[in-house]
Design an enzyme around this catalytic site. Structure first.
Site, short mmCIF file in Angstrom:
data_model
loop_
_atom_site.label_atom_id
_atom_site.label_comp_id
_atom_site.label_asym_id
_atom_site.label_seq_id
_atom_site.Cartn_x
_atom_site.Cartn_y
_atom_site.Cartn_z
N ARG A 176 1.02 -1.05 0.03
CA ARG A 176 0.05 0.05 0.08
C ARG A 176 1.00 1.28 0.04
O ARG A 176 1.44 1.52 0.78
CB ARG A 176 -1.04 0.02 1.27
CG ARG A 176 -1.67 1.29 1.20
CD ARG A 176 -3.02 1.35 2.17
NE ARG A 176 -2.87 1.39 3.58
CZ ARG A 176 -3.76 1.44 4.52
NH1 ARG A 176 -5.03 1.94 4.20
NH2 ARG A 176 -3.39 1.53 5.73
N ASP A 458 -3.91 2.97 13.95
CA ASP A 458 -3.25 3.70 12.95
C ASP A 458 -3.71 5.19 12.94
O ASP A 458 -4.51 5.37 13.79
CB ASP A 458 -3.11 2.80 11.57
CG ASP A 458 -4.50 2.81 10.96
OD1 ASP A 458 -5.49 3.64 11.55
OD2 ASP A 458 -4.60 2.26 9.92
#
Length: 549
Positions: A176, A458
């Protein structure tokens, strides 16, 4: 020191390889990743495609201004023929057809090994929300993935001597890249920082595409935070140019796009269409989606969200989002991936039973809706998630592409924008403060994946926390206790909760960290007149101030 790129062994140095400067600290071990040929490719992409990023980001601002002025998001009239058309994506490679459980995590060396060894189908190696993009972490992360693709990655823990290495049949690797809004301050093109997304894409592709194709896999990517089909078109052009440049069959590069912004949910057909040669699926990035709901509808007092703990996937606006993504993807032959289970296994048996029950409930909802797979943040949850999807998909199928949801009533803009019921509580506000401060402190000191109160957090968590309180202040929300949420109340709670964090972590950890600086940034963002786009933008300036000064 600035290191100007010179490509000496190419037959001709084009204009596009001029002007690339690596100003990040250099180490001998970086020479493999930051090789002249790899940097020449990056310079080529930057020259061709970096200017387009500025235009796309300006387009985001223009669309947001329209929403702020009262024009709610809706499906585009000018692309109705694409939504109504009979077309499908090019196809899905064999090793991406079964993705019933994926694990995500940063590109830390030990994490890469453990994730690839986990009992999952895919590992999403993350240069984005779970990575604090310090220069060394970004470059060493590329080396870690290169070693993983080559099967040579190993790690020995210096503290206890424990050795880690790849087992047979590791998970499929997908990288990613960073979102279009994030720059890489350590590499300049014509004097300006390049888009972090181009760096992540270029280096991973260049160093690994040959080995991946030889293994029967390919260069696979997750693309985050798209807001429009025009951004998808930009990526499609990057992929098409790269495939042509390296003499690859069109569609060799494969991508999955996260639908984690409110604007993008209205353009899923169009995003699939623009990327139809390369795309294999969409993903419900639900935590960022909640943040985007707040951010996009920030001027609307009737759409203020309650405590984030109450904003679950069974809420009407999130359920509509999930079901529309599945219906759209499966109509076009693309996979529809579910969201993250952020829980961490608990040592206490009773708590562990509760954790597994919550994960099971969440994954059963996704599987029943028709998702083809889901995410976990910890290897200890893989078996639980896998059991749920095994029950729904079975041993003889790879996915649930056969679930079309054609019998569903059309999902309208009204459903996707529906207000969310629930309360704003003092307990929830204080929890937001403690979590956000701890996460921001970790991020600005180089750690983007942080276990806090039983969850693997996150950047999306901190974004929800700070934007939610900002929203409550702006619209004069009252807590369930009757207190009016004001900037003064927030500052008072922030001071109090900082002391709670100090007590929880201990004096040594607290005093040795950057909690005061994190609290200052948190306060600035949460009490500002305008809602900042991303906390990682000012956070990145703090993170990189020493290495680029």
């Amino acid at each position: 020191m600035k290191v100007a790129l010179e490509v000496r062994h190419m037959s001709q140095v084009t204009e596009l390889t001029q002007g690339l400067e690596v100003i990040g600290p250099q180490k001998p071990e970086y020479e493999t990743i930051l090789s002249e040929d790899a940097l020449a490719f990056l310079a080529d992409l930057a020259g061709r495609f970096a200017p387009g990023v500025k235009q796309l980001l300006a387009g985001r601002e223009a669309r947001q201004a329209m929403v702020d002025a009262g024009q709610l998001p809706d499906f585009l009239s000018e692309t109705k023929d694409i939504r109504d058309g009979d077309w499908k994506i090019l196809g899905i490679p064999e090793d991406l057809r079964d993705r019933r459980v994926e694990i995500t995590g940063p590109v830390d060396r030990k994490m890469v090994i453990n994730a690839l060894n986990a009992r999952v189908k895919v590992f999403m190696a993350d240069f984005e929300d779970s990575l604090s993009p310090a220069w060394d972490k970004v470059v060493e992360g590329q080396q870690n993935l290169k070693d993983a693709v080559e099967g040579t990655i190993e790690y020995t823990n210096p503290a206890n001597g424990k050795h880690y290495q790849l087992e047979e049949n590791p998970a499929v690797l997908i990288a990613r890249v960073r979102g279009l809004h994030l720059k890489e301050n350590h590499i300049l093109y014509n004097g300006e920082p390049i888009p972090g997304a181009l760096m992540d894409f270029a280096l991973y592709f260049y160093h690994n595409y040959r080995a991946l194709l030889q293994q029967g896999s390919g260069p696979y990517f997750y693309i985050p935070k798209l807001q429009s089909h025009l951004e998808a078109r930009w990526w499609a052009q990057v992929f098409a140019y790269t495939e042509e440049k390296f003499c690859l069959q069109p569609g060799t590069i494969k991508v999955t796009c996260l639908i984690e912004t409110l604007p993008a949910v209205f353009e899923m057909d169009e995003i699939l269409y623009e990327l139809r040669n390369n795309i294999v699926g969409l993903n419900c990035g639900r935590w960022d989606y909640i943040f985007s709901y707040i951010k996009t509808l920030r001027n609307y007092p009737d759409r203020v969200l309650p405590d984030r703990q109450q904003v679950t996937m069974d809420k009407p606006f999130l359920s509509a989002y999930s079901r529309l993504l599945i219906k759209t993807c499966h109509k076009r032959g693309a996979l529809a991936m579910g969201g993250m289970a952020a829980f961490i296994p608990a040592k206490d048996p009773a708590k562990q039973e509760q954790v597994l029950a919550k994960v099971t409930q969440d994954k059963e909802l996704e599987a029943r809706n028709g998702h083809d797979g889901t995410w976990v943040a910890h290897p200890g949850l893989a078996d639980t998630a896998m059991a749920v999807f095994n029950d729904h998909i079975g041993p003889d199928m790879d996915n649930q592409l056969h679930i079309t949801r054609d019998v569903d009533a059309p999902i309208t803009a009204r459903e996707l924008l529906m207000p969310c019921e629930g309360e704003a509580t003092e307990e929830g506000m204080r929890a937001n403060i403690r979590i956000a401060v701890q996460y921001i402190e970790a991020w600005i000191t180089g750690n983007g994946c942080v276990p806090i109160y039983g969850l693997m957090e996150d950047a999306a968590t901190a974004e929800i926390s700070r934007s939610s309180i900002w929203q409550w202040i702006k619209h004069g929300k009252h807590l369930s206790s009757g207190q009016l949420v004001t900037a003064e109340l927030f500052r008072s709670m922030l001071k109090q909760e900082l002391e709670v964090v100090r007590e929880e972590l201990g004096e040594e950890r607290f005093n040795g960290g950057a909690f005061d600086r994190a609290a200052d940034l948190f306060e600035q963002l949460t009490t500002a007149d305008e809602l900042a786009e991303f906390l990682t933008l000012p956070g990145y300036q703090i993170l990189t101030q020493e290495t680029v000064s």
